[in-house]
Design an enzyme around this catalytic site. Structure first.
Site, PDB file in Angstrom:
ATOM      1  N   ARG A  53       0.806  -1.231   0.000  1.00  0.00           N
ATOM      2  CA  ARG A  53       0.000   0.000   0.000  1.00  0.00           C
ATOM      3  C   ARG A  53       0.836   1.278   0.000  1.00  0.00           C
ATOM      4  O   ARG A  53       0.592   2.196  -0.790  1.00  0.00           O
ATOM      5  CB  ARG A  53      -0.931   0.034   1.226  1.00  0.00           C
ATOM      6  CG  ARG A  53      -2.187  -0.753   1.062  1.00  0.00           C
ATOM      7  CD  ARG A  53      -2.562  -1.395   2.378  1.00  0.00           C
ATOM      8  NE  ARG A  53      -1.593  -2.426   2.689  1.00  0.00           N
ATOM      9  CZ  ARG A  53      -1.686  -3.689   2.261  1.00  0.00           C
ATOM     10  NH1 ARG A  53      -2.747  -4.055   1.620  1.00  0.00           N
ATOM     11  NH2 ARG A  53      -0.740  -4.575   2.525  1.00  0.00           N
ATOM     12  N   THR A  54       1.800   1.361   0.891  1.00  0.00           N
ATOM     13  CA  THR A  54       2.515   2.631   1.056  1.00  0.00           C
ATOM     14  C   THR A  54       3.302   2.953  -0.215  1.00  0.00           C
ATOM     15  O   THR A  54       3.209   4.064  -0.752  1.00  0.00           O
ATOM     16  CB  THR A  54       3.451   2.556   2.282  1.00  0.00           C
ATOM     17  OG1 THR A  54       2.680   2.099   3.400  1.00  0.00           O
ATOM     18  CG2 THR A  54       4.046   3.910   2.605  1.00  0.00           C
ATOM     19  N   LYS A  82      27.271  -3.191  -0.841  1.00  0.00           N
ATOM     20  CA  LYS A  82      28.736  -3.037  -0.891  1.00  0.00           C
ATOM     21  C   LYS A  82      29.252  -2.349   0.355  1.00  0.00           C
ATOM     22  O   LYS A  82      30.435  -2.032   0.446  1.00  0.00           O
ATOM     23  CB  LYS A  82      29.128  -2.210  -2.106  1.00  0.00           C
ATOM     24  CG  LYS A  82      28.655  -2.758  -3.432  1.00  0.00           C
ATOM     25  CD  LYS A  82      29.033  -1.783  -4.554  1.00  0.00           C
ATOM     26  CE  LYS A  82      28.184  -2.000  -5.782  1.00  0.00           C
ATOM     27  NZ  LYS A  82      28.186  -0.821  -6.648  1.00  0.00           N
ATOM     28  N   ARG A 103      11.101   3.711   3.894  1.00  0.00           N
ATOM     29  CA  ARG A 103      10.650   2.690   4.863  1.00  0.00           C
ATOM     30  C   ARG A 103      11.876   1.877   5.243  1.00  0.00           C
ATOM     31  O   ARG A 103      12.627   1.425   4.360  1.00  0.00           O
ATOM     32  CB  ARG A 103       9.577   1.787   4.281  1.00  0.00           C
ATOM     33  CG  ARG A 103       9.319   0.598   5.191  1.00  0.00           C
ATOM     34  CD  ARG A 103       8.128  -0.202   4.806  1.00  0.00           C
ATOM     35  NE  ARG A 103       6.884   0.526   5.062  1.00  0.00           N
ATOM     36  CZ  ARG A 103       5.688  -0.031   4.995  1.00  0.00           C
ATOM     37  NH1 ARG A 103       5.560  -1.307   4.684  1.00  0.00           N
ATOM     38  NH2 ARG A 103       4.601   0.676   5.242  1.00  0.00           N
ATOM     39  N   HIS A 131       4.423   5.601  11.725  1.00  0.00           N
ATOM     40  CA  HIS A 131       4.011   5.510  10.321  1.00  0.00           C
ATOM     41  C   HIS A 131       3.049   6.687  10.107  1.00  0.00           C
ATOM     42  O   HIS A 131       1.847   6.502   9.971  1.00  0.00           O
ATOM     43  CB  HIS A 131       3.325   4.158  10.097  1.00  0.00           C
ATOM     44  CG  HIS A 131       3.124   3.765   8.661  1.00  0.00           C
ATOM     45  ND1 HIS A 131       3.326   4.629   7.591  1.00  0.00           N
ATOM     46  CD2 HIS A 131       2.722   2.578   8.117  1.00  0.00           C
ATOM     47  CE1 HIS A 131       3.065   3.986   6.469  1.00  0.00           C
ATOM     48  NE2 HIS A 131       2.698   2.748   6.763  1.00  0.00           N
TER      49      HIS A 131
HETATM   50  N1   CP Z   1      -0.490  -0.162   5.745  1.00  0.00           N
HETATM   51  C1   CP Z   1       0.732  -0.377   5.211  1.00  0.00           C
HETATM   52  O1   CP Z   1       1.720   0.274   5.593  1.00  0.00           O
HETATM   53  O2   CP Z   1       0.757  -1.329   4.244  1.00  0.00           O
HETATM   54  P1   CP Z   1       2.061  -1.788   3.455  1.00  0.00           P
HETATM   55  O3   CP Z   1       2.986  -2.434   4.462  1.00  0.00           O
HETATM   56  O4   CP Z   1       1.570  -2.725   2.415  1.00  0.00           O
HETATM   57  O5   CP Z   1       2.696  -0.547   2.882  1.00  0.00           O
END
Ligand code: CP
Length: 305
Positions: A53-54, A82, A103, A131
């Site tokens: 999703r993100t 590396k 992320r 998040h």
């Molecule tokens: N909700 C969420 O962060 O989903 P993903 O891990 O798929 O990005």
């Protein structure tokens, strides 16, 4: 309010007024899409952990506004392999882009990236910590489905210890006079530091391990996955997997207007039979990732105030 060049690292960095302003911009962009708003802009999407999703919604949001996306979804294909440091990787990404979304499994990694970069950095999830863009889309979903944010009774169930989406959302909702219900086994309960903060802010909350105990009180139930990848000991995960299940039997004892949310992905904690009920808000929630991320990108890139 000016968000140009602002980093989005932690929900704690945003006041109630700023959060409400962001939600207003999301609504405006949803009503009047501006398809060339980010023409010529490039987002670097640096994903050191899996995501559906993100990553996809940031990519789609950027492309729907005529921007472009570079980056990676597997750090094994980069010069990190590396021995290049995260700091240097970020210094490189900023040469090639106008904003970065990252992320990373380590708590604090997004903050480090923001220190390294002179362009806006957006935290797409750092370990068990935060998040924040998920939180903004969660707030937007609650506002849209409940018609308000104030005074709601909100339950959180599942992995509240490691669940970064829960940690961010609890802090954001604390601005809106909620009553919280934290539903988890003792070993997966919300960390004390969050409860201390809620106590200081005079937010009412209850803790239980019983999913049914407060089911009649809830306006929103935020379900989370037991996150296998966060457990230091795999045997611990085995103890808790499948512990909660939201199904048709559970729905017998809830308010007609209850909305069930989930940041997704789900494993087995929400039965598929719930998907077709009026309670299911989780797919709409994921769809809200597009307007919310469009608004955030436009704000930090200085295209909207
Ligand atoms: N909700 C969420 O962060 O989903 P993903 O891990 O798929 O990005």
């Amino acid at each position: 309010m000016d968000f140009k060049n602002r980093d989005i690292i932690s929900i704690n960095d945003f006041s109630k007024e700023e959060l409400l302003h962001i939600l207003k911009v999301v609504r405006q962009l949803e009503q009047k899409p501006k398809s060339s708003l980010l023409n010529g802009k490039i987002l670097a999407a640096l994903f050191f952990e899996p995501s559906t999703r993100t990553r996809l919604s940031f990519t789609s949001a950027m492309e729907q506004l005529s921007g472009k996306v570079i980056g990676f979804s597997n750090a094994n294909t980069t010069s990190i392999q590396k021995g290049e440091s995260l700091w240097d990787t970020i210094k490189m990404a900023e040469q090639y882009s106008d904003a970065i979304v990252i992320r990373h499994p380590l708590e604090g990694s997004a903050r480090l990236a923001a220190e390294a970069a002179s362009i806006p950095v957006i935290n797409g999830g750092d370990g068990s910590n935060q998040h924040p863009t998920q939180t903004m889309l969660d707030l937007y979903t609650i506002q849209k489905t409940k018609g308000k944010l104030d005074g709601l009774h909100i339950g959180f169930v599942g992995d509240l210890k490691y669940g970064r989406t829960v940690h961010s959302l609890v802090i954001a909702l604390a601005h809106f006079n909620p009553t919280f219900y934290f539903i988890a086994p003792d070993d997966l309960q919300i960390p004390e530091s969050y409860l201390d903060e809620l106590f200081q802010k005079r937010v009412k909350y209850h803790k239980t391990s019983d999913l049914g105990r407060f089911s009649r009180e809830l306006d929103v139930l935020y379900v989370t996955r037991i996150q296998k990848e966060r457990f230091p000991d795999p045997l611990e995960y085995e103890k808790f997997k499948g512990i909660y299940r939201v199904d048709e039997a559970f729905l017998q004892g809830v308010k007609k207007e209850l909305k069930i949310m989930h940041p997704l992905p789900r494993i087995d904690e929400i039965d598929k039979s719930v998907d077709s009920t009026s309670h299911a808000a989780y797919f709409g929630q994921a769809a809200n990732g597009i307007p919310v991320r469009k608004a955030l990108l436009a704000l930090v890139l200085g295209k909207i105030k």
